[in-house]
Scaffold this motif. Structure first.
Motif, PDB file in Angstrom:
ATOM      1  N   LEU A  61       0.814  -1.213   0.000  1.00 61.78           N
ATOM      2  CA  LEU A  61       0.000   0.000   0.000  1.00 61.78           C
ATOM      3  C   LEU A  61       0.854   1.272   0.000  1.00 61.78           C
ATOM      4  O   LEU A  61       0.365   2.342  -0.359  1.00 61.78           O
ATOM      5  N   LEU A  62       2.110   1.159   0.417  1.00 64.54           N
ATOM      6  CA  LEU A  62       3.011   2.310   0.398  1.00 64.54           C
ATOM      7  C   LEU A  62       3.464   2.556  -1.038  1.00 64.54           C
ATOM      8  O   LEU A  62       3.412   1.659  -1.878  1.00 64.54           O
ATOM      9  N   PRO A  63       3.958   3.775  -1.351  1.00 67.01           N
ATOM     10  CA  PRO A  63       4.278   4.093  -2.740  1.00 67.01           C
ATOM     11  C   PRO A  63       5.422   3.278  -3.342  1.00 67.01           C
ATOM     12  O   PRO A  63       5.509   3.139  -4.553  1.00 67.01           O
ATOM     13  N   GLY A  64       6.313   2.738  -2.546  1.00 65.55           N
ATOM     14  CA  GLY A  64       7.389   1.908  -3.076  1.00 65.55           C
ATOM     15  C   GLY A  64       8.583   2.684  -3.597  1.00 65.55           C
ATOM     16  O   GLY A  64       9.394   2.150  -4.344  1.00 65.55           O
ATOM     17  N   TYR A  65       8.715   3.940  -3.219  1.00 61.57           N
ATOM     18  CA  TYR A  65       9.854   4.746  -3.675  1.00 61.57           C
ATOM     19  C   TYR A  65      11.137   4.381  -2.940  1.00 61.57           C
ATOM     20  O   TYR A  65      12.221   4.642  -3.439  1.00 61.57           O
ATOM     21  N   ASN A  66      11.025   3.828  -1.732  1.00 64.12           N
ATOM     22  CA  ASN A  66      12.188   3.488  -0.898  1.00 64.12           C
ATOM     23  C   ASN A  66      13.124   4.682  -0.749  1.00 64.12           C
ATOM     24  O   ASN A  66      14.345   4.555  -0.832  1.00 64.12           O
ATOM     25  N   CYS A  67      12.538   5.860  -0.528  1.00 62.08           N
ATOM     26  CA  CYS A  67      13.303   7.107  -0.483  1.00 62.08           C
ATOM     27  C   CYS A  67      14.011   7.333   0.849  1.00 62.08           C
ATOM     28  O   CYS A  67      14.981   8.079   0.909  1.00 62.08           O
ATOM     29  N   GLY A  68      13.520   6.731   1.924  1.00 62.97           N
ATOM     30  CA  GLY A  68      14.123   6.931   3.227  1.00 62.97           C
ATOM     31  C   GLY A  68      13.656   8.197   3.921  1.00 62.97           C
ATOM     32  O   GLY A  68      14.178   8.546   4.980  1.00 62.97           O
ATOM     33  N   GLY A  69      12.702   8.904   3.358  1.00 60.88           N
ATOM     34  CA  GLY A  69      12.204  10.143   3.950  1.00 60.88           C
ATOM     35  C   GLY A  69      11.526   9.934   5.294  1.00 60.88           C
ATOM     36  O   GLY A  69      11.395  10.857   6.086  1.00 60.88           O
ATOM     37  N   CYS A  70      11.107   8.715   5.580  1.00 65.59           N
ATOM     38  CA  CYS A  70      10.440   8.400   6.843  1.00 65.59           C
ATOM     39  C   CYS A  70      11.444   8.050   7.945  1.00 65.59           C
ATOM     40  O   CYS A  70      11.077   7.933   9.106  1.00 65.59           O
ATOM     41  N   GLY A  71      12.703   7.881   7.565  1.00 66.19           N
ATOM     42  CA  GLY A  71      13.722   7.518   8.544  1.00 66.19           C
ATOM     43  C   GLY A  71      14.036   6.035   8.552  1.00 66.19           C
ATOM     44  O   GLY A  71      14.858   5.572   9.341  1.00 66.19           O
ATOM     45  N   PHE A  72      13.410   5.281   7.677  1.00 69.24           N
ATOM     46  CA  PHE A  72      13.667   3.848   7.567  1.00 69.24           C
ATOM     47  C   PHE A  72      14.340   3.562   6.235  1.00 69.24           C
ATOM     48  O   PHE A  72      14.230   4.352   5.296  1.00 69.24           O
ATOM     49  N   PRO A  73      15.020   2.433   6.117  1.00 73.48           N
ATOM     50  CA  PRO A  73      15.773   2.151   4.895  1.00 73.48           C
ATOM     51  C   PRO A  73      14.915   1.818   3.679  1.00 73.48           C
ATOM     52  O   PRO A  73      15.437   1.491   2.634  1.00 73.48           O
ATOM     53  N   GLY A  74      13.635   1.881   3.788  1.00 69.53           N
ATOM     54  CA  GLY A  74      12.754   1.613   2.661  1.00 69.53           C
ATOM     55  C   GLY A  74      11.335   1.442   3.144  1.00 69.53           C
ATOM     56  O   GLY A  74      11.039   1.485   4.345  1.00 69.53           O
ATOM     57  N   CYS A  75      10.447   1.221   2.204  1.00 67.21           N
ATOM     58  CA  CYS A  75       9.030   1.076   2.545  1.00 67.21           C
ATOM     59  C   CYS A  75       8.774  -0.155   3.416  1.00 67.21           C
ATOM     60  O   CYS A  75       7.932  -0.128   4.306  1.00 67.21           O
ATOM     61  N   SER A  76       9.514  -1.225   3.164  1.00 68.77           N
ATOM     62  CA  SER A  76       9.308  -2.428   3.979  1.00 68.77           C
ATOM     63  C   SER A  76       9.757  -2.201   5.422  1.00 68.77           C
ATOM     64  O   SER A  76       9.161  -2.748   6.347  1.00 68.77           O
ATOM     65  N   GLY A  77      10.776  -1.375   5.629  1.00 69.89           N
ATOM     66  CA  GLY A  77      11.213  -1.058   6.988  1.00 69.89           C
ATOM     67  C   GLY A  77      10.159  -0.294   7.755  1.00 69.89           C
ATOM     68  O   GLY A  77       9.905  -0.551   8.935  1.00 69.89           O
ATOM     69  N   MET A  78       9.526   0.668   7.087  1.00 68.21           N
ATOM     70  CA  MET A  78       8.460   1.411   7.751  1.00 68.21           C
ATOM     71  C   MET A  78       7.244   0.529   7.986  1.00 68.21           C
ATOM     72  O   MET A  78       6.583   0.627   9.021  1.00 68.21           O
ATOM     73  N   ALA A  79       6.942  -0.349   7.032  1.00 71.67           N
ATOM     74  CA  ALA A  79       5.806  -1.260   7.203  1.00 71.67           C
ATOM     75  C   ALA A  79       6.032  -2.173   8.405  1.00 71.67           C
ATOM     76  O   ALA A  79       5.105  -2.401   9.195  1.00 71.67           O
ATOM     77  N   GLU A  80       7.237  -2.681   8.577  1.00 70.50           N
ATOM     78  CA  GLU A  80       7.539  -3.520   9.739  1.00 70.50           C
ATOM     79  C   GLU A  80       7.386  -2.735  11.033  1.00 70.50           C
ATOM     80  O   GLU A  80       6.868  -3.257  12.022  1.00 70.50           O
ATOM     81  N   ALA A  81       7.827  -1.473  11.036  1.00 66.57           N
ATOM     82  CA  ALA A  81       7.690  -0.644  12.238  1.00 66.57           C
ATOM     83  C   ALA A  81       6.228  -0.368  12.564  1.00 66.57           C
ATOM     84  O   ALA A  81       5.832  -0.373  13.733  1.00 66.57           O
ATOM     85  N   LEU A  82       5.411  -0.142  11.543  1.00 67.06           N
ATOM     86  CA  LEU A  82       3.979   0.090  11.782  1.00 67.06           C
ATOM     87  C   LEU A  82       3.309  -1.159  12.337  1.00 67.06           C
ATOM     88  O   LEU A  82       2.546  -1.094  13.299  1.00 67.06           O
ATOM     89  N   VAL A  83       3.593  -2.303  11.737  1.00 65.40           N
ATOM     90  CA  VAL A  83       2.942  -3.544  12.154  1.00 65.40           C
ATOM     91  C   VAL A  83       3.416  -3.987  13.537  1.00 65.40           C
ATOM     92  O   VAL A  83       2.642  -4.515  14.329  1.00 65.40           O
TER      93      VAL A  83
END
Length: 102
Positions: A41-63
């Protein structure tokens, strides 16, 4: 002498294979399928703007509950709401749901 070595290697291979089979059955770690869904569901840019190394890192932190808000800057509002609703209404392996903010 060579036959004894071949037989020993076959026995050793069978014992180690059996050990791996038992370990696979009883030591398996169940992955939380919500991580894959939130990542999709995340955009998949893996930009690191959220402070995580990619979208999967932020998804793991949310879950896992390490984050209480969606910090993805390029994520559109409708996808944010979809993630919030998904985590609020979908229980994990332990039966708990997660409340996050947009």
């Amino acid at each position: 002498m060579v036959i004894v070595a071949v037989i020993m290697m076959l026995v050793l291979g069978a014992v180690l294979g059996l050990g791996l089979g038992v370990a696979d059955k009883y030591l398996k770690v169940e992955a939380d399928v919500r991580v894959e869904k939130v990542t999709s569901l995340l955009p998949g840019y893996n930009c690191g703007g959220c402070g995580f190394p990619g979208c999967s890192g932020m998804a793991e932190a949310l879950v896992s509950g390490d984050m209480d808000h969606i910090a993805c800057k390029p994520c559109k509002a409708d996808k944010r709401e979809e993630i919030i609703d998904y985590l609020k209404n979908t229980p994990g392996p332990d039966g708990s749901t997660i409340a996050v903010k947009g």
